[in-house]
Design a protein around this motif. Structure first.
Motif, PDB file in Angstrom:
ATOM      1  N   THR A  23       0.827  -1.214   0.000  1.00  0.00           N
ATOM      2  CA  THR A  23       0.000   0.000   0.000  1.00  0.00           C
ATOM      3  C   THR A  23       0.860   1.262   0.000  1.00  0.00           C
ATOM      4  O   THR A  23       0.348   2.352  -0.239  1.00  0.00           O
ATOM      5  N   LEU A  24       2.167   1.108   0.264  1.00  0.00           N
ATOM      6  CA  LEU A  24       3.096   2.234   0.152  1.00  0.00           C
ATOM      7  C   LEU A  24       3.934   2.137  -1.111  1.00  0.00           C
ATOM      8  O   LEU A  24       4.121   3.127  -1.821  1.00  0.00           O
ATOM      9  N   SER A  25       4.430   0.930  -1.426  1.00  0.00           N
ATOM     10  CA  SER A  25       5.345   0.799  -2.566  1.00  0.00           C
ATOM     11  C   SER A  25       4.635   0.878  -3.915  1.00  0.00           C
ATOM     12  O   SER A  25       5.176   1.457  -4.872  1.00  0.00           O
ATOM     13  N   LEU A  26       3.422   0.334  -4.024  1.00  0.00           N
ATOM     14  CA  LEU A  26       2.701   0.376  -5.304  1.00  0.00           C
ATOM     15  C   LEU A  26       2.293   1.798  -5.699  1.00  0.00           C
ATOM     16  O   LEU A  26       2.386   2.161  -6.880  1.00  0.00           O
ATOM     17  N   PRO A  27       1.825   2.648  -4.770  1.00  0.00           N
ATOM     18  CA  PRO A  27       1.571   4.046  -5.158  1.00  0.00           C
ATOM     19  C   PRO A  27       2.830   4.750  -5.640  1.00  0.00           C
ATOM     20  O   PRO A  27       2.759   5.584  -6.542  1.00  0.00           O
ATOM     21  N   ILE A  28       3.973   4.418  -5.036  1.00  0.00           N
ATOM     22  CA  ILE A  28       5.225   5.038  -5.474  1.00  0.00           C
ATOM     23  C   ILE A  28       5.561   4.577  -6.890  1.00  0.00           C
ATOM     24  O   ILE A  28       6.045   5.360  -7.713  1.00  0.00           O
ATOM     25  N   LEU A  29       5.296   3.300  -7.195  1.00  0.00           N
ATOM     26  CA  LEU A  29       5.512   2.815  -8.558  1.00  0.00           C
ATOM     27  C   LEU A  29       4.606   3.567  -9.529  1.00  0.00           C
ATOM     28  O   LEU A  29       5.032   3.979 -10.613  1.00  0.00           O
ATOM     29  N   VAL A  69      -4.912  -2.105  -2.735  1.00  0.00           N
ATOM     30  CA  VAL A  69      -3.579  -1.923  -3.331  1.00  0.00           C
ATOM     31  C   VAL A  69      -3.710  -1.341  -4.741  1.00  0.00           C
ATOM     32  O   VAL A  69      -2.958  -0.433  -5.121  1.00  0.00           O
ATOM     33  N   LEU A  70      -4.665  -1.847  -5.527  1.00  0.00           N
ATOM     34  CA  LEU A  70      -4.878  -1.333  -6.880  1.00  0.00           C
ATOM     35  C   LEU A  70      -5.302   0.134  -6.846  1.00  0.00           C
ATOM     36  O   LEU A  70      -4.793   0.953  -7.632  1.00  0.00           O
TER      37      LEU A  70
END
Length: 404
Positions: free
Chosen positions: A55-61, A107-108
């Motif tokens: 939930t932190l790394s995917l928004p950064i991607l 997450v999406l």
């Protein structure tokens, strides 16, 4: 009579500066809002620590992808539109996340939110440089960057407090409300572009400009420093809530969120570092910042809670000092395509966030807090030693070539 760019004495300057400060505050609060409540996701959705950090790394991607794509379009279609749309589309997932019935749907939604977040950083600094007089750019930029740090700090603290007092769903609804207010204010008060000139370069030319820097090892190793600094800093802050909620601390989410006030040392430290760099030179202060960052990280290995708090404050001071001066060094090293060099550093910086959040998960699962501290503490000073050795060899090679 030709239009003049805004200076600090003009109302337009303050409309731009205050609008972007509020926008920046909200965007960066939204980016890091989940960090103190990761343990709650683990319990609530029965997922692993590594899964929760998505939930932190995917928004950064999503942000990284957005920076490249939106940066390209903002050079052709204008700045203000993307800044406003960034705020609007960042708000929407805050309404949807609390009613999502699947963790992976959350997450999406966070990934899509990360893409929306990119509209502001992709356009804001270019907009400031186009619309504001050179003599006043420093003030506007400093307030914008300070709002980044303040937003990141406030987002974490407020999220922890609201989760502990009410629920994690309340956090997202509250941020949706705050976002609507800020979006309306920015839409109403942010002045239209007056000096924007659309680029007629092809996407291929933009890529070629970025690839130009891959031929310059001196820039690449400095950009690599951005990854290393953020990797170490993010890994400590991402796994800190898991460390402090366990024995012997057993702290609540609200109490843990108060540790993020340590970011205040970064807010103060970065401008002070700029002043010191002007007096003593950028390189020695940047090196000092990296060493202070590692020292602060190592202090968190002690079991005494006051020592951990001191370590967090010291690491924030060192990180924001090193980060601000490393970004300046990239601009200084680039002889051509300075804009794309700055973009590359920004992308590297956020790659460090992604790696420091999710990639460290297996280390936490296997060896716990102390292993993360050792890796995060050693990496910056080890990479610094590599940079110093590389630069000395480069200088020696240049001297030998000149002698010949």
């Amino acid at each position: 009579m030709a239009q003049q760019k805004y200076s600090a004495k003009d109302l337009g300057f303050w409309r731009i500066t205050i609008s972007l400060a509020f926008a920046s505050f909200f965007i960066f609060a939204s980016m890091y809002v989940v960090q103190p409540i990761l343990p709650v996701f683990v319990r609530e959705f029965n997922v692993t620590v590594s899964e929760a950090t998505l939930t932190l790394s995917l928004p950064i991607l999503g942000l990284i992808i957005g920076l490249v794509m939106i940066g390209f379009f903002s050079d052709r279609l204008g700045r203000v539109t993307f800044i406003k749309y960034s705020l609007v589309f960042t708000v929407i997932p805050f309404f949807l996340i609390p009613i999502a019935d699947s963790f992976y749907l959350i997450v999406l939604l966070r990934f899509l939110q990360g893409f929306a977040l990119a509209g502001l950083p992709a356009a804001a600094l270019a907009y400031i440089n186009e619309e504001i007089n050179h003599s006043s750019i420093g003030i506007a930029t400093a307030l914008y960057i300070a709002s980044n740090a303040l937003g990141g700090m406030a987002g974490r603290v407020v999220a922890g407090y609201l989760t502990d007092r009410f629920s994690w769903e309340t956090v997202f609804y509250s941020f949706a409300g705050i976002g609507i207010v800020i979006a309306v204010l920015v839409i109403l008060f942010l002045p239209r572009s007056r000096f924007f000139q659309a680029s007629n370069l092809s996407f291929r030319k933009d890529i070629e400009g970025m690839l130009f820097h891959f031929k310059n090892p001196s820039i690449l190793i400095i950009i690599g420093m951005g990854i290393v600094l953020q990797f170490s800093f993010t890994s400590i802050w991402t796994y800190l809530p898991f460390h402090l909620e366990g024995e012997p601390y057993s702290l609540s989410v609200k109490t843990i969120s108060y540790t993020f006030f340590a970011y205040g040392f970064g807010v103060v430290g970065a401008p002070f570092a700029g002043w010191l760099a002007g007096t003593f030179g950028m390189k020695p202060i940047r090196i000092a910042g990296i060493i202070v960052l590692s020292l602060g990280i190592f202090l968190t290995i002690f079991s005494a809670l006051p020592m951990i708090i001191i370590g967090l404050c010291v690491s924030c001071l060192g990180f924001f000092t090193a980060h601000s001066l490393t970004a300046s060094t990239v601009a200084e090293e680039a002889t051509h395509h300075k804009g794309s060099a700055a973009s590359l550093y920004l992308v590297a910086y956020y790659i460090g966030v992604t790696l420091g959040s999710s990639a460290v998960g297996p280390v936490w699962n296997m060896s716990g807090w102390n292993a993360i501290v050792i890796i995060a503490g050693l990496l910056p000073v080890t990479y610094l030693a590599f940079v110093i050795i590389f630069q000395k060899k480069t200088v020696s090679k240049v001297i030998r070539t000149q002698v010949k």
